[in-house]
Scaffold this motif. Sequence first.
Motif, PDB file in Angstrom:
ATOM      1  N   UNK A 146     -17.461  10.531 102.127  1.00  0.00           N
ATOM      2  CA  UNK A 146     -18.486  10.200 101.137  1.00  0.00           C
ATOM      3  C   UNK A 146     -18.929  11.451 100.386  1.00  0.00           C
ATOM      4  N   UNK A 147     -19.194  11.267  99.086  1.00  0.00           N
ATOM      5  CA  UNK A 147     -19.603  12.396  98.263  1.00  0.00           C
ATOM      6  C   UNK A 147     -21.126  12.487  98.099  1.00  0.00           C
ATOM      7  N   UNK A 148     -21.818  11.369  98.182  1.00  0.00           N
ATOM      8  CA  UNK A 148     -23.268  11.372  97.976  1.00  0.00           C
ATOM      9  C   UNK A 148     -23.957  10.583  99.076  1.00  0.00           C
ATOM     10  N   UNK A 149     -25.275  10.749  99.158  1.00  0.00           N
ATOM     11  CA  UNK A 149     -26.059  10.021 100.150  1.00  0.00           C
ATOM     12  C   UNK A 149     -26.087   8.533  99.820  1.00  0.00           C
ATOM     13  N   UNK A 204     -15.031  10.565 108.113  1.00  0.00           N
ATOM     14  CA  UNK A 204     -15.633   9.486 108.891  1.00  0.00           C
ATOM     15  C   UNK A 204     -15.317   9.623 110.387  1.00  0.00           C
ATOM     16  N   UNK A 205     -14.263  10.370 110.708  1.00  0.00           N
ATOM     17  CA  UNK A 205     -13.890  10.567 112.114  1.00  0.00           C
ATOM     18  C   UNK A 205     -14.737  11.632 112.800  1.00  0.00           C
ATOM     19  N   UNK A 206     -15.445  12.445 112.011  1.00  0.00           N
ATOM     20  CA  UNK A 206     -16.242  13.536 112.575  1.00  0.00           C
ATOM     21  C   UNK A 206     -17.651  13.521 111.997  1.00  0.00           C
ATOM     22  N   UNK A 207     -18.428  12.465 112.265  1.00  0.00           N
ATOM     23  CA  UNK A 207     -19.778  12.403 111.681  1.00  0.00           C
ATOM     24  C   UNK A 207     -20.670  13.547 112.122  1.00  0.00           C
ATOM     25  N   UNK A 208     -20.408  14.100 113.299  1.00  0.00           N
ATOM     26  CA  UNK A 208     -21.240  15.211 113.762  1.00  0.00           C
ATOM     27  C   UNK A 208     -21.053  16.460 112.909  1.00  0.00           C
ATOM     28  N   UNK A 209     -19.932  16.545 112.227  1.00  0.00           N
ATOM     29  CA  UNK A 209     -19.655  17.681 111.346  1.00  0.00           C
ATOM     30  C   UNK A 209     -20.131  17.437 109.920  1.00  0.00           C
ATOM     31  N   UNK A 210     -19.954  16.222 109.428  1.00  0.00           N
ATOM     32  CA  UNK A 210     -20.184  15.947 108.015  1.00  0.00           C
ATOM     33  C   UNK A 210     -21.531  15.287 107.710  1.00  0.00           C
ATOM     34  N   UNK A 211     -22.172  14.685 108.696  1.00  0.00           N
ATOM     35  CA  UNK A 211     -23.428  13.982 108.433  1.00  0.00           C
ATOM     36  C   UNK A 211     -24.480  14.940 107.883  1.00  0.00           C
ATOM     37  N   UNK A 212     -25.159  14.518 106.834  1.00  0.00           N
ATOM     38  CA  UNK A 212     -26.217  15.314 106.238  1.00  0.00           C
ATOM     39  C   UNK A 212     -25.756  16.326 105.214  1.00  0.00           C
ATOM     40  N   UNK A 213     -24.435  16.407 104.970  1.00  0.00           N
ATOM     41  CA  UNK A 213     -23.904  17.443 104.081  1.00  0.00           C
ATOM     42  C   UNK A 213     -23.312  16.901 102.786  1.00  0.00           C
ATOM     43  N   UNK A 214     -23.482  15.599 102.525  1.00  0.00           N
ATOM     44  CA  UNK A 214     -23.085  15.077 101.218  1.00  0.00           C
ATOM     45  C   UNK A 214     -24.109  15.508 100.177  1.00  0.00           C
ATOM     46  N   UNK A 215     -23.782  15.330  98.913  1.00  0.00           N
ATOM     47  CA  UNK A 215     -24.753  15.636  97.870  1.00  0.00           C
ATOM     48  C   UNK A 215     -25.969  14.725  98.011  1.00  0.00           C
ATOM     49  N   UNK A 216     -27.125  15.273  97.725  1.00  0.00           N
ATOM     50  CA  UNK A 216     -28.405  14.553  97.772  1.00  0.00           C
ATOM     51  C   UNK A 216     -28.866  14.278  99.201  1.00  0.00           C
ATOM     52  N   UNK A 248     -13.617  24.048 104.674  1.00  0.00           N
ATOM     53  CA  UNK A 248     -13.554  24.522 106.059  1.00  0.00           C
ATOM     54  C   UNK A 248     -13.788  23.370 107.026  1.00  0.00           C
ATOM     55  N   UNK A 249     -14.710  22.470 106.665  1.00  0.00           N
ATOM     56  CA  UNK A 249     -14.965  21.305 107.514  1.00  0.00           C
ATOM     57  C   UNK A 249     -13.743  20.382 107.546  1.00  0.00           C
TER      58      UNK A 249
END
Length: 256
Positions: A146-149, A204-216, A248-249
């Motif tokens: 995902x690119x945005x919240x 989507x396979x690594x929500x602990x890495x990517x959650x909270x880091x999309x735009x907005x 990097x993520x």
Amino acid sequence: MLGDSYASGTGAGAYQDGTAGNCWRSNNSYGEQVAARLRAQGRLASFTNVSCSGAATADLSRPFKDRPAQLDALRKDTSLVLLSIGTNDIDYAAYGGTCIQADCTGAPTEAILARLPQMGRNVTALLGEISKRSPYARIVLVGYGRQVSTSDNPPGATLDPVCGDGILTTAERREGNKVADALDATLRSAVRSSYPRAIFTSPFDRPETFAGHALCEAGTPFLRGFDALAPGQEGPEAVFHPNQQGQAALATLVRV
């Protein structure tokens, strides 16, 4: 390394000679980072990166932006193929532009969702062609996430101007993420139905890495927004694309 702007690293800086303004091939791309990791482990003899911003599945089999067909870089003894592809088959960037400049809810969202089945067939055929040319290769198809919240801006957070009032409404964010979710789901299905040595991985396979880091969202963004439009920056091509931290993520998703 094959694929489009997510593969080439558009928006991540440190562009290889002659690629800024066309393929935008970054030394910070996830493929280059995976290659560096394998090289440090003594597991990589050579690495060829022919990814190019703007490429659709059909463009990998023909010259594109005055460069040879990406598939021509494959060899019979190629052991690993990293790949991101699919968004340009459905004009995902144009859809994002509609969300920013007008209203992408309703008919625009339904139109792009309707293009996903053909994209899936295109990717399945591409995976088959890759496996024919490189029958011993492990293919890793990396998705987009995902690119945005999915909601309103978090109170008090310092956000990119793309998150400003009236630019991306909450309704547009939700429908845009409906497309993002379906895009990666279609790619995952394409891999499952094709070459057995191919694997799919996505944010989507690594929500602990990517959650909270999309735009907005409140965390440090992993993607470029309107900052890419500033003087001396890449311009519209880099909007909604991973920055250096985002690449990097993505590199952490590739386990080979």
